[in-house]
Write an enzyme that holds these catalytic residues in place. Sequence first.
Site, PDB file in Angstrom:
ATOM      1  N   CYS A  86       6.951   1.720   5.044  1.00 62.86           N
ATOM      2  CA  CYS A  86       7.487   2.955   4.131  1.00 62.86           C
ATOM      3  C   CYS A  86       6.666   3.180   2.968  1.00 62.86           C
ATOM      4  O   CYS A  86       6.010   2.325   2.527  1.00 62.86           O
ATOM      5  CB  CYS A  86       8.964   2.404   3.879  1.00 62.86           C
ATOM      6  SG  CYS A  86      10.055   3.228   4.782  1.00 62.86           S
ATOM      7  N   CYS A 142       1.412  -2.331  -1.312  1.00 59.22           N
ATOM      8  CA  CYS A 142       2.461  -1.371  -1.065  1.00 59.22           C
ATOM      9  C   CYS A 142       2.432   0.047  -1.431  1.00 59.22           C
ATOM     10  O   CYS A 142       1.871   0.360  -2.500  1.00 59.22           O
ATOM     11  CB  CYS A 142       3.715  -1.868  -1.532  1.00 59.22           C
ATOM     12  SG  CYS A 142       5.258  -1.031  -0.925  1.00 59.22           S
ATOM     13  N   CYS A 176      15.798   1.113   8.962  1.00 63.04           N
ATOM     14  CA  CYS A 176      15.204   0.791   7.640  1.00 63.04           C
ATOM     15  C   CYS A 176      15.268   1.945   6.672  1.00 63.04           C
ATOM     16  O   CYS A 176      14.885   2.816   6.883  1.00 63.04           O
ATOM     17  CB  CYS A 176      13.693   0.588   7.994  1.00 63.04           C
ATOM     18  SG  CYS A 176      12.837  -0.013   6.666  1.00 63.04           S
ATOM     19  N   CYS A 193       9.126   3.397  -6.604  1.00 63.34           N
ATOM     20  CA  CYS A 193       9.221   1.970  -6.732  1.00 63.34           C
ATOM     21  C   CYS A 193       8.637   1.860  -8.141  1.00 63.34           C
ATOM     22  O   CYS A 193       7.663   2.133  -8.481  1.00 63.34           O
ATOM     23  CB  CYS A 193       8.785   1.091  -5.456  1.00 63.34           C
ATOM     24  SG  CYS A 193       9.442  -0.540  -5.955  1.00 63.34           S
ATOM     25  N   GLU A 249      12.155   8.139   2.604  1.00 64.16           N
ATOM     26  CA  GLU A 249      11.681   7.811   4.252  1.00 64.16           C
ATOM     27  C   GLU A 249      12.693   6.594   4.959  1.00 64.16           C
ATOM     28  O   GLU A 249      13.220   5.801   4.218  1.00 64.16           O
ATOM     29  CB  GLU A 249      10.365   7.198   4.291  1.00 64.16           C
ATOM     30  CG  GLU A 249       9.342   8.158   3.881  1.00 64.16           C
ATOM     31  CD  GLU A 249       7.993   7.474   3.792  1.00 64.16           C
ATOM     32  OE1 GLU A 249       7.491   6.361   4.621  1.00 64.16           O
ATOM     33  OE2 GLU A 249       7.453   7.652   2.644  1.00 64.16           O
ATOM     34  N   CYS A 307       3.555  -3.609  -6.437  1.00 59.92           N
ATOM     35  CA  CYS A 307       3.057  -4.607  -5.572  1.00 59.92           C
ATOM     36  C   CYS A 307       1.580  -3.720  -5.127  1.00 59.92           C
ATOM     37  O   CYS A 307       1.486  -2.785  -4.636  1.00 59.92           O
ATOM     38  CB  CYS A 307       3.829  -4.935  -4.335  1.00 59.92           C
ATOM     39  SG  CYS A 307       5.294  -5.635  -4.914  1.00 59.92           S
TER      40      CYS A 307
HETATM   41  N1  SAH Z   1      11.201  -3.724  -2.645  1.00 59.85           N
HETATM   42  C1  SAH Z   1      11.786  -4.513  -1.615  1.00 59.85           C
HETATM   43  C2  SAH Z   1      11.958  -3.741  -0.283  1.00 59.85           C
HETATM   44  C3  SAH Z   1      10.827  -2.756   0.257  1.00 59.85           C
HETATM   45  S1  SAH Z   1       9.553  -3.336   1.036  1.00 59.85           S
HETATM   46  C4  SAH Z   1      10.659  -5.843  -1.134  1.00 59.85           C
HETATM   47  O1  SAH Z   1       9.912  -5.797  -2.047  1.00 59.85           O
HETATM   48  O2  SAH Z   1      11.196  -6.668  -0.296  1.00 59.85           O
HETATM   49  C5  SAH Z   1       9.746  -3.999   2.495  1.00 59.85           C
HETATM   50  C6  SAH Z   1       8.599  -5.348   3.147  1.00 59.85           C
HETATM   51  O3  SAH Z   1       7.232  -4.422   3.330  1.00 59.85           O
HETATM   52  C7  SAH Z   1       8.350  -6.135   1.776  1.00 59.85           C
HETATM   53  O4  SAH Z   1       8.212  -7.345   2.243  1.00 59.85           O
HETATM   54  C8  SAH Z   1       6.892  -5.639   1.367  1.00 59.85           C
HETATM   55  O5  SAH Z   1       6.235  -6.683   0.558  1.00 59.85           O
HETATM   56  C9  SAH Z   1       6.178  -5.371   2.455  1.00 59.85           C
HETATM   57  N2  SAH Z   1       5.006  -4.425   2.296  1.00 59.85           N
HETATM   58  C10 SAH Z   1       4.885  -3.451   1.686  1.00 59.85           C
HETATM   59  N3  SAH Z   1       3.581  -2.724   1.859  1.00 59.85           N
HETATM   60  C11 SAH Z   1       3.355  -3.398   2.911  1.00 59.85           C
HETATM   61  C12 SAH Z   1       1.910  -3.146   3.672  1.00 59.85           C
HETATM   62  N4  SAH Z   1       0.948  -2.634   3.103  1.00 59.85           N
HETATM   63  N5  SAH Z   1       1.765  -3.952   4.624  1.00 59.85           N
HETATM   64  C13 SAH Z   1       2.646  -5.142   5.002  1.00 59.85           C
HETATM   65  N6  SAH Z   1       3.868  -5.125   4.363  1.00 59.85           N
HETATM   66  C14 SAH Z   1       3.995  -4.352   3.324  1.00 59.85           C
END
Ligand code: SAH
Length: 353
Positions: free
Chosen positions: A333, A119, A105, A112, A92, A116
């Site tokens: 994403c 996410c 983006c 991944c 995406e 987390c």
């Molecule tokens: N792996 C990298 C980049 C991808 S995520 C990282 O962890 O930074 C991009 C951002 O979106 C990160 O800060 C991630 O923690 C955040 N993110 C992921 N899921 C989310 C959600 N459901 N709501 C808000 N932010 C989110």
Amino acid sequence: MKEDIKSLTYDQLNTAVLDFSHESFRAKQIYQWLHKYGCKSFAEMTNISKSIRAKLSDKYYISSCEIEEKYVSKMDSTVKYLFKLSDGEYIESVVMKYKYGYTICVSSQVGCKMGCTFCASAIAGFSRNLTAGEIESQIHCAQSDLGIRISNIVMMGIGEPLDNFDNVISFLKNVNHENGLNISMRNITVSTCGIVPRIYDLMGYNFQLTLTVSLHAPNDEIRDSTMPVNHRYPIAEVIRACREYEKQTHRRVSFEYTLIRGVNDSEENAAKLADILSDFNCHVNLIPVNDVSEHSNVKSTKENMIKFCNVLKCKSINVTIRRTLGADINASCGQLRHQKQRGDVFENCCKNG
Ligand code: SAH
């Protein structure tokens, strides 16, 4: 097995082209076709002889992606793409319009490994790294579809960029190159969940990009429970690496902090965050958590966000609350790839423009 020619850096391409031609300007021409113009086949390289093109295509392929689905927000014209790669995998990208231009983006991996808990990217599992050419192809594809020039890149799509380090470095060199997209490092943001050794590796390049670290917690107890990477690289080590990063590169580091109701959004959490970031020239970006249907996280209330923000401000931390774009198209994403695998559709936005 053919190699992805679009993943070679300028220097690597120069060396590779010497096998086919001793005219030094050939590599520059080929590089421009691949990176400045985003061409998808050797046949498009009309100023390169057929014999060189034939030799190139015996040894290399040109990575690319195709639009599988496209969603345009009715709220703010943010565009989200689901791209299909040559092996059928999906990634995406999101294009956002700001006053200063267009930002994309991009994804760095198919899925991944980081897991987390808030996410969507991890839900559908990890398949593979993207090549440098595939990361860049997202930009070429979006630019040609929208008829625009993208000036800013954020690596905040699917995947952990620093877990695909070498390919991300080649991608950064290529998009920054004057014979390629020529995007200034200052207009590029790399976001990481905090893979500490790779933060040290990255500072060795002294790129003038913005490093953003997804912190999302002020202490190890909370971070351990939401971000498994914290077991390996706890907060103190992450912050130490970031302070060093700023010292070495003179670039201010940003921290992403997603506010989840009842998990990390209390005023005590804010005070602790201010404490660990004290005397550090950094920036904190507060983000309301996006709903991901598989997860039970709930956004902080507006009131809580403002209180949290004010605690940081009172302690002289640079802090902003991020504006949400593309809320109606699941613009955060990981959600589309996962929904594609499940066969879901969206109702609330304009599919395919
Ligand atoms: N792996 C990298 C980049 C991808 S995520 C990282 O962890 O930074 C991009 C951002 O979106 C990160 O800060 C991630 O923690 C955040 N993110 C992921 N899921 C989310 C959600 N459901 N709501 C808000 N932010 C989110």
